[in-house]
Design an enzyme around this catalytic site. Sequence first.
Site: not given
Length: 217
Positions: A146, A159
Site C-alpha cells: 500500500s 495497517y
Amino acid sequence: MVKRCRPRPLAGQTVVITGAASGMGRALAQRLAAHGSPVALVDQDEDGLRDTAASIDGPCLAQQLDVRDRERQFEFAAEVAGWAPRPIGAVFNNAGVFVAAPFAAEDVADDEWLLGINIDGVVNGVRAYLPLLLRQGSGAVVNTSSIYGLAGVPYHTAYCASKFAVRGFTDSLRHELAGTGVRAVTVHPGFAKTEIVRNGRTRDPEGRSHDELAAGF
C-alpha cells in the site's frame, strides 16, 4: 553476472488471486480472464467469491478459504497445480483487511486479526506457490502492500506495520530469486473504491461513524 530472464506476457497464463470476492481482486480476475488467463480464486467471503466466479467467462477454479490457514493454502496450491491448463504466470497475494484507531485505544484482537491476514496470509501464499514457480523456472509472486507501506500514517499503526512488512519481505525475496526466472513484485495501491474500510475495524478519534469513514475513504 546474473542472467536476466525476459518474463513472458501474463495474458493467457494461469493466475492465482487471493481476496478475489470484491474490490481489486475481483477487478483483476475479470481483467485477466478477459485476456484469456485461467483464474484460480480465493477468498473467505463465499458469496462474493461465487459472484466473482459467475462474472468470468473462461476457466475458473474458486475456493473459499482463510489465507491465515497455511494448510488450506497448501492444499489449494496442490489443486491448482493439477488443474491449471496453462503455466502459472503470477500469484497475486492480494487479500487484506483494514484497522484504524489511535494506538492507545486499539483492540489487541483487531491488530492480531489484521496482522494475521495482511502478513501471514501473504507469507503463506508465497510458501504455497513458490515451489511450483521454481519448478517452472518462471512466473511471479505479486504481493499487495500500500502507499501506507511507504510512509507512516497516524491512527494506522497496525495497517502501516503490515504493509511495511509486506514491502520488506518481498524486497528481500526479490534478491533471493535473482537468476531463477521467478520474480517477486510489490504493488503499492493508493486510495481505491473498494470495501476495505467498510469491512474493516475502526475507532475514529474525531468521533466519525464507521459508515462515515468508509464513505469518506
